[in-house]
Design a protein around this motif. Structure first.
Motif: not given
Length: 551
Positions: A394-398, A511-523, A538-545
């Motif tokens: 699973x990937x979150x890519x900013x 919901x396994x790959x989320x791509x955003x074209x902005x710097x998240x920290x600055x928003x 949560x969508x990735x399922x990582x927090x359930x662990x």
């Protein structure tokens, strides 16, 4: 008196005729002399090669025929197999059978009376009178006539001295700008490449011996390889077994060789290499890193990795780490930008990302948060993330891009290749500077039925982000979702970009790959970026662990 003179003249003429007749019969002008055999000679240059030579031997030979000319030669190295040649020299590659080997060379010349027309390299037979399988002096060759060749071949003995092989590292990276040695910090998958040669012929290199830290424990790699990857079998101890995967190209080999190395985790390591030839001689042992440098192998702490591909001087990475800390998550960080200076990439970028980076993701991680400030390392993403996704990663890519990107590099295609959630992006930015207060909307202003459950985000300002809020954010580009994805974020229409809106965030349908074209920290103007990140995880399922969440 006249008669006596006449008689004397008659006798004188008679004796002269008799003399001519006798001497003429003795010379026999119509009967030829017998053919003279040629003589043969050998030389080797330089003469010192006669003492000890390498296995590549340059020999010269010639013949002298007193009553004709030389037509060719017949030679042998074993007195069993004889071969015809028209040449006067040749370089022979002689096989090394031990530390030192001796060879005998025989050759004889053949003159122009030869009635045959042999081809270059054709075998020449002899009559083996004693049936021992070898030619011996006095045994005739099947050449006609039998006096056309030198029946006492010239010969020389050549003591061949084995030359040890040489080896040196050649860490030529597959992508431009990568370093040429092992990074000072890696995860437990690392590749090495080298070149090796031997004066006796590179094919005499039979194997390579490799060791990790302990030079009493060698693992043997077959001699046809010049690339290998060391992979830790497990990471459950401070010293672990590691397998060696050789390869003919810069990819992970399919099968490990026999034997295990011992890799130290969260500690420094040293790799040793030497070559061995078929005679048993070793090259000098080389090692990496070299003196004065270090190679630290980092033990993965969890299956969650932050890829810090971010070259802007702000607190982005520290902010993200604080968010994950607040969620009680363990994570690792791979900084691809530390020490980078164009055109050099970061000092922690491995020379062989296709192997080291990709296989590290595949073996140790399930979740990746990639933060990029430009396209510098998109080629690494393109060779690693598609495979990572196929194993369920699973990937979150900013990302954010500069106004103009690398000439000749198709950024849109690269993003499409590694994400799969967009077909492309706009070739030029649709905004200039993005002012404070600009909203990243969770619905499409032109079609409010298009919306997501992620929170609205707002560009920061100096009042809510005193350290970085006054720094520039600019050059946002539109994302064009693929059929496998849906839009989740839109840029707020503003007069600065002609009141247009466009897609700025996309998520795969699963919901396994989320791509955003902005710097998240600055928003984070509404202080809700942590909520957005938590929703993604949560969508990735990582927090359930994790049961010890702090939020």
């Amino acid at each position: 008196m006249v008669k006596l003179n006449n008689l004397f003249a008659i006798l004188q003429t008679s004796f002269l005729l008799l003399f001519l007749l006798l001497t003429g019969c003795k010379q026999r002008p119509n009967e030829p002399l017998p053919n003279a055999r040629p003589e043969t000679y050998i030389s080797v240059f330089p003469d010192s090669a006669l003492n000890q030579s390498t296995s590549n031997l340059h020999l010269h030979w010639w013949g002298i025929d007193p009553d004709g000319w030389i037509k060719g030669f017949v030679f042998s190295f074993d007195r069993k197999n004889w071969f015809w040649t028209y040449r006067n020299d040749s370089i022979f590659k002689l096989t090394i059978l031990g530390q030192d080997t001796s060879y005998d060379f025989w050759i004889f010349s053949v003159d122009n009376t030869l009635s045959m027309k042999p081809e270059e390299g054709q075998g020449v037979d002899f009559v083996d009178k004693n049936s021992d399988g070898y030619w011996d002096l006095g045994e005739p060759f099947n050449l006609s006539p039998n006096d056309c060749y030198d029946d006492t071949p010239a010969t020389l003995k050549f003591p061949i001295k084995n030359t040890p092989p040489t080896v040196e590292f050649a860490m030529t990276g597959e992508f431009s700008g990568t370093r040429l040695d092992v990074p000072d910090t890696t995860f437990p998958i690392v590749s090495f490449q080298w070149i090796a040669s031997d004066i006796d012929g590179d094919n005499t290199i039979s194997e390579f011996w490799v060791a990790l830290n302990d030079t009493t424990n060698w693992v043997v790699v077959p001699g046809q390889f010049r690339f290998l990857t060391i992979v830790a079998d497990a990471i459950d101890d401070t010293v672990v077994d590691a397998s060696v995967y050789p390869s003919s190209t810069q990819i992970l080999g399919r099968v490990p060789v026999q034997g295990k190395l011992k890799m130290r985790l969260d500690a420094e390591n040293t790799f040793y290499l030497k070559a061995r030839d078929i005679a048993g001689s070793f090259s000098q042992t080389i090692k990496m890193p070299e003196e004065g440098k270090r190679w630290f192998v980092k033990k993965p702490k969890s299956d969650f990795l932050i890829v810090a591909d971010y070259g802007i001087a702000d607190n982005s990475i520290s902010f993200y780490k604080s968010v994950f800390d607040s969620l009680g998550l363990e994570y690792d960080v791979w900084d691809l930008r530390v020490g980078a200076r164009y055109p050099r990439r970061g000092i922690l970028v491995p020379p062989f990302p296709r192997v080291d980076f990709t296989e590290t993701l595949m073996k140790f991680y399930r979740y990746v948060f990639w933060v990029a400030s430009d396209e510098t390392n998109f080629d690494i993403a393109a060779v690693s993330l598609p495979r990572f996704k196929t194993k369920g990663g699973k990937v979150l890519f900013s990302f954010i891009l500069p106004q103009s990107t690398t000439p000749g590099f198709d950024v849109g295609k690269a993003i499409s290749d590694f994400s799969g959630v967009v077909d492309s992006i706009s070739s030029t930015p649709l905004t200039g500077f993005v002012p404070s207060g600009t909203k990243i909307l969770n619905y499409n202003p032109q079609d409010t039925a298009q919306r997501s459950n992620y929170p609205v985000l707002v560009r920061d300002s100096p009042s809510d982000n005193p350290i970085d809020g006054g720094k520039i954010v600019a050059f946002l580009r539109e994302l064009y979702p693929s059929i496998n994805a849906k839009p989740i974020y839109w840029v707020e229409p503003r007069t600065q970009w002609n009141n247009k809106t466009f897609t700025i965030g996309v998520e795969s349908n699963d919901k396994s790959f989320l791509l955003v074209g902005f710097p998240i920290y600055r928003f984070n103007g509404l202080k809700n970026v942590p909520d957005f990140i938590e929703d993604v995880l949560k969508n990735f399922g990582i927090l359930a662990k994790f049961s010890n969440l702090k939020r």
